[in-house]
Design a protein around this motif. Sequence first.
Motif: not given
Length: 67
Positions: A7, A38, A41-43
């Motif tokens: 995270q 998003s 979500r750190r995509l």
Amino acid sequence: MATTAQQDIDPFVAMESLRSALAEAGIVLPSLSVDSASPARRLVELGRVRADVAARLAQALQPGGGE
């Protein structure tokens, strides 16, 4: 579920790190970006690539493949 360490990784830093490593292997992912839809979500969006690029990427990921 993501760990605390996962995270804490900035997706922009991760994307640039990946872009740099791929460039060293002679691989470009034109659609590489951070998914802005998003942010929580750190995509990192890898996008689509031609088959020859996918094959070079797979080869680079094999042990000794990037040498």
